[in-house]
Design a protein around this motif. Structure first.
Motif, mmCIF file in Angstrom:
data_model
loop_
_atom_site.group_PDB
_atom_site.id
_atom_site.type_symbol
_atom_site.label_atom_id
_atom_site.label_comp_id
_atom_site.label_asym_id
_atom_site.label_seq_id
_atom_site.Cartn_x
_atom_site.Cartn_y
_atom_site.Cartn_z
ATOM 1 N N ASP A 1 47.312 -22.014 42.098
ATOM 2 C CA ASP A 1 46.222 -21.546 41.793
ATOM 3 C C ASP A 1 45.729 -22.814 40.446
ATOM 4 O OD1 ASP A 1 47.593 -21.306 39.512
ATOM 5 O OD2 ASP A 1 46.420 -19.439 38.590
ATOM 6 N N ASN A 2 46.202 -23.388 40.411
ATOM 7 C CA ASN A 2 45.586 -24.632 39.620
ATOM 8 C C ASN A 2 45.267 -25.416 40.067
ATOM 9 O OD1 ASN A 2 45.204 -26.384 37.650
ATOM 10 N ND2 ASN A 2 47.011 -26.949 37.163
ATOM 11 N N ARG A 3 43.237 -26.097 39.991
ATOM 12 C CA ARG A 3 43.006 -26.420 41.112
ATOM 13 C C ARG A 3 42.617 -27.811 40.807
ATOM 14 N NH1 ARG A 3 40.667 -23.304 44.712
ATOM 15 N NH2 ARG A 3 38.648 -25.070 45.030
ATOM 16 N N GLY B 1 46.146 -25.998 43.881
ATOM 17 C CA GLY B 1 45.486 -24.761 44.043
ATOM 18 C C GLY B 1 44.561 -25.230 45.200
ATOM 19 N N GLY B 2 44.087 -26.011 45.169
ATOM 20 C CA GLY B 2 43.117 -26.883 46.062
ATOM 21 C C GLY B 2 43.449 -26.701 47.785
ATOM 22 N N MET B 3 44.709 -26.558 47.789
ATOM 23 C CA MET B 3 46.080 -27.349 48.874
ATOM 24 C C MET B 3 45.925 -26.357 49.699
ATOM 25 S SD MET B 3 48.699 -29.837 47.688
ATOM 26 C CE MET B 3 47.800 -30.990 46.634
ATOM 27 N N ASN B 4 46.139 -26.510 51.522
ATOM 28 C CA ASN B 4 47.151 -25.241 52.366
ATOM 29 C C ASN B 4 48.326 -25.919 52.577
ATOM 30 O OD1 ASN B 4 48.149 -27.436 54.069
ATOM 31 N ND2 ASN B 4 46.242 -27.831 55.321
ATOM 32 N N ALA B 5 48.702 -24.252 52.809
ATOM 33 C CA ALA B 5 50.284 -23.735 53.216
ATOM 34 C C ALA B 5 50.658 -25.463 52.967
ATOM 35 C CB ALA B 5 50.497 -23.086 53.333
#
Length: 486
Positions: free
Chosen positions: A292-294, A298-302
């Motif tokens: 959840d750390n942008r 946080g902003g990455m896909n799996a």
């Protein structure tokens, strides 16, 4: 042969007198007394001399891109970081050094990676085409610190004395073959990424050396930022770091028994299994803490999250490369990374830390105690109790070094504990990752971190053996009494 003392008669008095010794002779005698008769002290002495030599080289005007003299604190810090294959720096490694300076860095990390005594033994074997008993013992002590701690050891340990020549050959060939293979894979990839052929040629060898030696210096200003989305490039670096962190005894064992894993010695099995567990566990923990750390994952896909987590897990154990900013990690992730850096890689490897086998032995001791088993056992083998004592001393002295350096730097910088602790453990574990604290240190802080790097690279077992000089024996034992523990 030096003549012994001679006597002359003066009246009724007999006076003993030694021949006059030159200044060089006194220096040589002092060296042999303090260092020459102890392989561990000899290793520390040679390490110190190499650091002084490279400090001088990095201070030369030809070593800097500006043609000026590099300040002593920065030259010394760089020399320690290079010889100890750490990767921390107080200057911009991509812009500060000239072509000559980068050559010094490249040569220095190769010397630091294989070990001073091992390199000397390899050169002696090449020149004389044979390896004497003393050279074998020295090389054995460099590849297995337990030999220096306890003197003669059982041949059931990682490398038999008769195999030292083959081990040295494996060290030399693995260094050349693995670094060469990594460079050959990186070169075309850098061309695809838009790097010009000349720059790609020397940077591919630079990156391969920094990967296998677990140093982590980057030759370009953007660092790995230019390749942060190139998973082939990052994956090759991770493989080089992983192989370097296994240790030369493990590579030697794999070369002999690659298709017969059951014949691998206990040391190799413990190193490989513990390393894989730490890499996987570290990746899972980083994913949980940073999802959840942008600023990080946080902003990455799996798929991206999984790869970056594994890459970070591999690098925090000793590699030193980072595709995401360490300063952006959550405090909990920094603490986990500090734990991984403190553990480090395999024994007699290019990695630092207390070593994965130390952790494995302590876990096996705790497991045996929990089960009420008087013996520690793993893979059908019993581990002697004296190994546990060495493991405990390694952890204790390692923790003491980290604690003292952290307290001193917190007092100097007034920075948050999580940042100071991270950089101190990175220095002790010769990892090279930083929250940004190292490059802001003043000169006293640089010296403190330089000493921490040296202590981490030399190793606590080697330091203990150097202080003790020999194993003492007692002709009696005092009455036994058990204190309350726990």
């Amino acid at each position: 042969m030096n003549p012994g003392p001679y006597f002359f008669e003066r009246g009724e008095e007999i006076v003993a007198q030694r021949p006059t010794v030159s200044g060089f002779g006194r220096l040589k005698e002092a060296w042999n007394t303090a260092i020459g008769h102890s392989p561990s002290r000899f290793a520390i002495g040679v390490f110190t001399l190499l650091i002084l030599l490279f400090t001088l080289l990095f201070s030369l005007p030809i070593a800097s891109a500006s043609g000026t003299v590099t300040p002593l604190a920065d030259a010394l810090f760089t020399a320690v970081s290079v010889i100890c294959v750490t990767g921390l720096s107080t200057v911009d490694m991509s812009t500060h050094w000239s072509a000559a300076g980068n050559v010094f860095v490249y040569v220095g990390v190769q010397i630091g990676a294989v070990g001073v005594l091992t390199l000397a033994s390899i050169l002696g074997m090449i020149i004389s085409r044979k390896l004497g008993l003393r050279a074998k013992l020295i090389a054995a002590g460099d590849t297995n610190p337990m030999r220096m701690h306890h003197g003669p050891v059982a041949e059931g340990q990682a490398i038999r004395l008769g195999e030292i020549g083959s081990l040295l050959l494996t060290v030399a060939t693995s260094l050349i073959v693995i670094e060469g293979a990594v460079a050959l894979l990186l070169f075309p990839r850098m061309l695809i990424d838009g790097v010009d052929p000349g720059t790609a040629a020397w940077q591919s060898f630079y990156y391969s050396a920094m990967a296998f030696t677990n140093t982590g210096f980057t030759p370009n200003a953007a660092g790995l930022g230019s390749f942060s989305n190139d998973y082939f490039f990052l994956g090759i670096l991770a493989v080089g770091v992983f192989l370097g962190a296994l240790g030369f005894p493990v590579i030697f064992a794999l070369r002999k028994n690659l298709f017969h894993p059951r014949k691998l010695p206990l040391h190799a099995k413990l190193t490989i299994v513990t390393t894989l567990i730490l890499v996987v566990a570290g990746a899972i923990v980083f994913t949980v803490l940073e999802f959840d750390n942008r600023k990080t994952l946080g902003g990455m896909n799996a798929g991206d999250t999984a790869f970056q987590s594994f890459f970070l897990s591999v690098m925090t154990r000793s590699g030193g490369f980072n595709a995401i900013e360490i300063g952006d990690l959550n405090g909990s992730s920094k603490l986990v990374a500090s734990m991984l850096m403190f553990i480090g890689g395999g024994s007699a490897s290019t990695a630092g830390g207390i070593k994965v086998t130390t952790l494995a032995v302590l876990f096996l001791a705790a497991w045996a105690e929990a089960k009420g088993n008087p013996d520690m056992e793993a893979f059908g083998r019993r581990i002697p109790q004296d190994v546990v004592r060495v493991a405990l001393s390694v952890v204790f002295w390692g923790a003491a070094i980290v604690a003292i350096a952290t307290i001193i730097l917190i007092q100097m910088t007034k920075d948050p504990l999580e940042n100071v602790l991270f950089d101190v453990v990175s220095a002790f574990g010769t990892v090279g990752l930083s929250t940004g604290l190292t490059e802001t240190l003043d000169d006293p802080g640089k010296y403190v971190l330089a000493v921490t790097m040296l202590l981490g690279r030399v190793g606590t077992v080697t330091l203990a053996a150097a202080v003790a000089a020999s194993t003492s024996s007692k002709l009696y034992r005092r009455p036994e009494e058990r204190p309350i523990v726990g």
